[in-house]
Scaffold this motif. Structure first.
Motif, PDB file in Angstrom:
ATOM      1  N   SER A  81       0.839  -1.222   0.000  1.00  0.00           N
ATOM      2  CA  SER A  81       0.000   0.000   0.000  1.00  0.00           C
ATOM      3  C   SER A  81       0.862   1.255   0.000  1.00  0.00           C
ATOM      4  O   SER A  81       0.736   2.097   0.893  1.00  0.00           O
ATOM      5  CB  SER A  81      -0.910  -0.001   1.233  1.00  0.00           C
ATOM      6  N   ASP A  82       1.699   1.383  -0.994  1.00  0.00           N
ATOM      7  CA  ASP A  82       2.573   2.552  -1.016  1.00  0.00           C
ATOM      8  C   ASP A  82       1.781   3.824  -1.309  1.00  0.00           C
ATOM      9  O   ASP A  82       0.628   3.786  -1.735  1.00  0.00           O
ATOM     10  CB  ASP A  82       3.700   2.376  -2.033  1.00  0.00           C
ATOM     11  N   HIS A  83       2.432   4.976  -1.074  1.00  0.00           N
ATOM     12  CA  HIS A  83       1.781   6.268  -1.256  1.00  0.00           C
ATOM     13  C   HIS A  83       1.496   6.535  -2.730  1.00  0.00           C
ATOM     14  O   HIS A  83       2.358   6.307  -3.591  1.00  0.00           O
ATOM     15  CB  HIS A  83       2.681   7.385  -0.730  1.00  0.00           C
ATOM     16  N   THR A  84       0.327   7.054  -3.000  1.00  0.00           N
ATOM     17  CA  THR A  84       0.030   7.482  -4.369  1.00  0.00           C
ATOM     18  C   THR A  84       0.974   8.614  -4.769  1.00  0.00           C
ATOM     19  O   THR A  84       1.475   9.360  -3.921  1.00  0.00           O
ATOM     20  CB  THR A  84      -1.400   8.031  -4.487  1.00  0.00           C
ATOM     21  N   PRO A  85       1.200   8.776  -6.053  1.00  0.00           N
ATOM     22  CA  PRO A  85       1.862   9.999  -6.517  1.00  0.00           C
ATOM     23  C   PRO A  85       0.995  11.220  -6.216  1.00  0.00           C
ATOM     24  O   PRO A  85      -0.185  11.095  -5.887  1.00  0.00           O
ATOM     25  CB  PRO A  85       1.979   9.781  -8.035  1.00  0.00           C
ATOM     26  N   PHE A  86       1.574  12.407  -6.356  1.00  0.00           N
ATOM     27  CA  PHE A  86       0.801  13.640  -6.282  1.00  0.00           C
ATOM     28  C   PHE A  86       0.186  13.868  -7.656  1.00  0.00           C
ATOM     29  O   PHE A  86       0.740  14.565  -8.508  1.00  0.00           O
ATOM     30  CB  PHE A  86       1.691  14.812  -5.871  1.00  0.00           C
ATOM     31  N   PHE A  87      -0.969  13.258  -7.888  1.00  0.00           N
ATOM     32  CA  PHE A  87      -1.564  13.271  -9.220  1.00  0.00           C
ATOM     33  C   PHE A  87      -1.906  14.673  -9.697  1.00  0.00           C
ATOM     34  O   PHE A  87      -1.905  14.940 -10.900  1.00  0.00           O
ATOM     35  CB  PHE A  87      -2.831  12.406  -9.234  1.00  0.00           C
ATOM     36  N   ALA A  88      -2.215  15.573  -8.784  1.00  0.00           N
ATOM     37  CA  ALA A  88      -2.624  16.915  -9.175  1.00  0.00           C
ATOM     38  C   ALA A  88      -1.451  17.838  -9.470  1.00  0.00           C
ATOM     39  O   ALA A  88      -1.648  18.940  -9.985  1.00  0.00           O
ATOM     40  CB  ALA A  88      -3.500  17.532  -8.077  1.00  0.00           C
ATOM     41  N   ALA A  89      -0.233  17.410  -9.146  1.00  0.00           N
ATOM     42  CA  ALA A  89       0.944  18.255  -9.370  1.00  0.00           C
ATOM     43  C   ALA A  89       1.349  18.239 -10.833  1.00  0.00           C
ATOM     44  O   ALA A  89       1.170  17.241 -11.539  1.00  0.00           O
ATOM     45  CB  ALA A  89       2.096  17.777  -8.496  1.00  0.00           C
ATOM     46  N   SER A  90       1.933  19.325 -11.288  1.00  0.00           N
ATOM     47  CA  SER A  90       2.418  19.377 -12.666  1.00  0.00           C
ATOM     48  C   SER A  90       3.706  18.583 -12.835  1.00  0.00           C
ATOM     49  O   SER A  90       3.966  18.021 -13.903  1.00  0.00           O
ATOM     50  CB  SER A  90       2.630  20.835 -13.093  1.00  0.00           C
ATOM     51  N   GLU A  91       4.511  18.523 -11.769  1.00  0.00           N
ATOM     52  CA  GLU A  91       5.769  17.773 -11.822  1.00  0.00           C
ATOM     53  C   GLU A  91       5.504  16.271 -11.685  1.00  0.00           C
ATOM     54  O   GLU A  91       4.525  15.848 -11.076  1.00  0.00           O
ATOM     55  CB  GLU A  91       6.723  18.204 -10.709  1.00  0.00           C
ATOM     56  N   ASP A  92       6.414  15.490 -12.227  1.00  0.00           N
ATOM     57  CA  ASP A  92       6.317  14.045 -12.114  1.00  0.00           C
ATOM     58  C   ASP A  92       6.474  13.610 -10.657  1.00  0.00           C
ATOM     59  O   ASP A  92       5.759  12.726 -10.182  1.00  0.00           O
ATOM     60  CB  ASP A  92       7.397  13.379 -12.974  1.00  0.00           C
ATOM     61  N   ARG A  93       7.401  14.265  -9.943  1.00  0.00           N
ATOM     62  CA  ARG A  93       7.639  13.910  -8.545  1.00  0.00           C
ATOM     63  C   ARG A  93       8.057  15.170  -7.777  1.00  0.00           C
ATOM     64  O   ARG A  93       9.247  15.447  -7.628  1.00  0.00           O
ATOM     65  CB  ARG A  93       8.715  12.824  -8.440  1.00  0.00           C
ATOM     66  N   PRO A  94       7.099  15.920  -7.268  1.00  0.00           N
ATOM     67  CA  PRO A  94       7.436  17.172  -6.582  1.00  0.00           C
ATOM     68  C   PRO A  94       8.197  16.982  -5.282  1.00  0.00           C
ATOM     69  O   PRO A  94       8.873  17.896  -4.814  1.00  0.00           O
ATOM     70  CB  PRO A  94       6.075  17.815  -6.330  1.00  0.00           C
ATOM     71  N   SER A  95       8.095  15.793  -4.679  1.00  0.00           N
ATOM     72  CA  SER A  95       8.827  15.498  -3.443  1.00  0.00           C
ATOM     73  C   SER A  95       9.525  14.160  -3.587  1.00  0.00           C
ATOM     74  O   SER A  95       8.879  13.143  -3.848  1.00  0.00           O
ATOM     75  CB  SER A  95       7.876  15.455  -2.243  1.00  0.00           C
ATOM     76  N   LEU A  96      10.847  14.159  -3.408  1.00  0.00           N
ATOM     77  CA  LEU A  96      11.611  12.918  -3.554  1.00  0.00           C
ATOM     78  C   LEU A  96      11.379  11.957  -2.397  1.00  0.00           C
ATOM     79  O   LEU A  96      11.692  10.772  -2.507  1.00  0.00           O
ATOM     80  CB  LEU A  96      13.104  13.238  -3.664  1.00  0.00           C
ATOM     81  N   THR A  97      10.867  12.463  -1.291  1.00  0.00           N
ATOM     82  CA  THR A  97      10.663  11.601  -0.120  1.00  0.00           C
ATOM     83  C   THR A  97       9.203  11.535   0.310  1.00  0.00           C
ATOM     84  O   THR A  97       8.889  10.926   1.334  1.00  0.00           O
ATOM     85  CB  THR A  97      11.499  12.107   1.076  1.00  0.00           C
ATOM     86  N   GLY A  98       8.298  12.140  -0.470  1.00  0.00           N
ATOM     87  CA  GLY A  98       6.903  12.180  -0.049  1.00  0.00           C
ATOM     88  C   GLY A  98       6.027  11.105  -0.646  1.00  0.00           C
ATOM     89  O   GLY A  98       5.049  10.674  -0.022  1.00  0.00           O
ATOM     90  N   SER A  99       6.356  10.657  -1.842  1.00  0.00           N
ATOM     91  CA  SER A  99       5.532   9.657  -2.517  1.00  0.00           C
ATOM     92  C   SER A  99       6.273   9.178  -3.756  1.00  0.00           C
ATOM     93  O   SER A  99       7.340   9.689  -4.096  1.00  0.00           O
ATOM     94  CB  SER A  99       4.178  10.244  -2.919  1.00  0.00           C
ATOM     95  N   MET A 100       5.677   8.205  -4.442  1.00  0.00           N
ATOM     96  CA  MET A 100       6.284   7.763  -5.695  1.00  0.00           C
ATOM     97  C   MET A 100       6.011   8.776  -6.799  1.00  0.00           C
ATOM     98  O   MET A 100       5.124   9.626  -6.689  1.00  0.00           O
ATOM     99  CB  MET A 100       5.752   6.379  -6.078  1.00  0.00           C
ATOM    100  N   ALA A 101       6.770   8.685  -7.864  1.00  0.00           N
ATOM    101  CA  ALA A 101       6.561   9.531  -9.040  1.00  0.00           C
ATOM    102  C   ALA A 101       5.352   9.036  -9.823  1.00  0.00           C
ATOM    103  O   ALA A 101       5.011   7.847  -9.798  1.00  0.00           O
ATOM    104  CB  ALA A 101       7.803   9.510  -9.921  1.00  0.00           C
ATOM    105  N   LYS A 102       4.722   9.951 -10.554  1.00  0.00           N
ATOM    106  CA  LYS A 102       3.611   9.533 -11.404  1.00  0.00           C
ATOM    107  C   LYS A 102       4.069   8.510 -12.442  1.00  0.00           C
ATOM    108  O   LYS A 102       3.325   7.571 -12.769  1.00  0.00           O
ATOM    109  CB  LYS A 102       2.990  10.755 -12.077  1.00  0.00           C
ATOM    110  N   SER A 103       5.278   8.668 -12.929  1.00  0.00           N
ATOM    111  CA  SER A 103       5.798   7.722 -13.927  1.00  0.00           C
ATOM    112  C   SER A 103       6.069   6.341 -13.337  1.00  0.00           C
ATOM    113  O   SER A 103       6.184   5.359 -14.077  1.00  0.00           O
ATOM    114  CB  SER A 103       7.081   8.282 -14.555  1.00  0.00           C
TER     115      SER A 103
END
Length: 265
Positions: A37-59
Motif C-alpha cells: 500500500s505505497d503512497h500514491t503519486p501527487f496526481f494533481a501536481a504538474s511535476e512528475d515527482r514534486p517530493s523525492l521523499t513524499g511519494s512515488m513519481a507519477k511515472s
C-alpha cells in the motif's frame, strides 16, 4: 488469520526494500495475507515527482501496479498478496483521485490525513507554539478532516487515525466531543479504521478504541512498515488489546470487498 494491510517500499522515497522483500518477509513471519500500500503519486501536481521523499513519481505508478499484480500471481498458494494504495485525503482533489483509483484493480484503499488546513501531522514545533485553547481547536480541526475523509466514500480503511498522538505532546489528554462525533461519522459511513503499530507507538490509543467499539466502528491492522523486517509487527498484541476491549472480529479486504474474520486470542 494473520495479515498486514499497510506496508511501503522503496518507490515512496522514505522506505527501504522492494515489494518482493516485503512479501517474502510476510511469508517468513507466517502471514496469510500481505497488502502492499505505497503512497500514491501527487496526481494533481504538474511535476512528475514534486517530493523525492513524499511519494512515488507519477511515472512509477504503472510499474507499481504491474509489479504487485505479477507478484500476486507468483506467490499464489504460499501467501495472498493484495494490491492496495495509501491515498492522502486532499479535499480539493477528490474527484481526480477517485477517477485514478477506479481505473485500477485495487483490493483496498487506505485514506490518510498527513496535512490538514496547512498543518502537518509531524510539525511538533508548531504544536508547541500554540496556546491550550488553540491546541484544542487544532485537535477538533484534525477530527473534522478525519470525518470528511470517512464521508468521502473513497476509502476502505482510514489510516493511522489519531496519529497526532505520536507527535503532539499532550494531545491525548485533550478530551473533546469531536472524537465521538467523528467516530459516529465513521460508523455511519461504514468505513474501517486501522490500528497502526508503526514506531512501537500504536494509534489509536486504548481510550479512542473503546469509544470506537461503543459506536460500532470496524477495525483492521496495519504495521505501516517501512522496512521489511517490521511487517506484521505487534499483530498478536494488538489483537489481544482489541479482544480485551470487546472486539471479536476484524476486517480483511479483497477486490474492494470487506470480509470479517475472527480475532484469535
Amino acid at each position: 488469520m494473520k495479515f498486514d494491510f499497510h506496508t511501503h517500499h522503496e518507490r515512496c522515497g522514505h522506505a527501504s526494500g522492494s515489494v518482493r522483500d516485503y512479501i517474502e518477509a510476510a511469508r517468513n513471519n507466517g502471514l496469510h495475507m500481505i497488502g502492499i500500500s505505497d503512497h500514491t503519486p501527487f496526481f494533481a501536481a504538474s511535476e512528475d515527482r514534486p517530493s523525492l521523499t513524499g511519494s512515488m513519481a507519477k511515472s512509477d505508478f504503472p510499474g507499481y501496479i504491474q509489479e504487485v499484480l505479477a507478484l500476486k500471481k507468483e506467490f499464489a498458494g504460499s501467501i495472498e498478496v493484495l494490491l492496495g494504495i495509501e491515498a492522502d485525503f486532499l479535499p480539493e482533489h477528490l474527484d481526480l483521485y477517485r477517477e485514478v483509483i477506479a481505473s485500477h484493480p485495487f483490493d483496498y484503499v487506505i485514506g490518510s490525513v498527513h496535512d490538514f488546513a496547512g498543518i502537518g501531522i509531524y510539525d511538533s514545533e508548531y504544536w508547541e507554539s500554540l496556546s491550550p485553547e488553540r491546541k484544542l481547536e487544532t485537535k477538533n480541526l484534525f477530527y473534522d478532516y478525519i470525518a470528511q475523509s470517512a464521508k468521502s466514500g473513497l476509502y476502505d480503511i482510514l489510516g493511522h487515525v489519531d496519529s497526532l498522538n505520536r507527535y503532539f505532546y499532550g494531545y491525548s489528554e485533550l478530551r473533546t466531543e469531536a472524537a465521538d462525533r467523528t467516530l459516529k461519522t465513521i460508523a455511519d459511513s461504514d468505513v474501517v479504521i486501522e490500528i497502526n503499530s508503526s514506531d512501537d507507538n500504536w494509534v489509536p490509543d486504548g481510550y479512542f478504541l473503546e469509544r470506537a467499539f461503543h459506536y460500532g466502528v470496524k477495525v483492521t491492522f496495519g504495521s505501516d512498515a517501512h522496512e521489511p523486517e517490521r511487517v506484521g509487527e505487534h499483530f498478536e498484541a494488538i489483537g489481544k488489546q482489541l479482544y480485551d476491549i470487546g472486539y471479536r472480529e476484524w476486517a480483511v479486504f479483497r477486490n474492494r470487498e470487506r470480509f470479517m474474520v475472527p480475532i484469535e486470542r
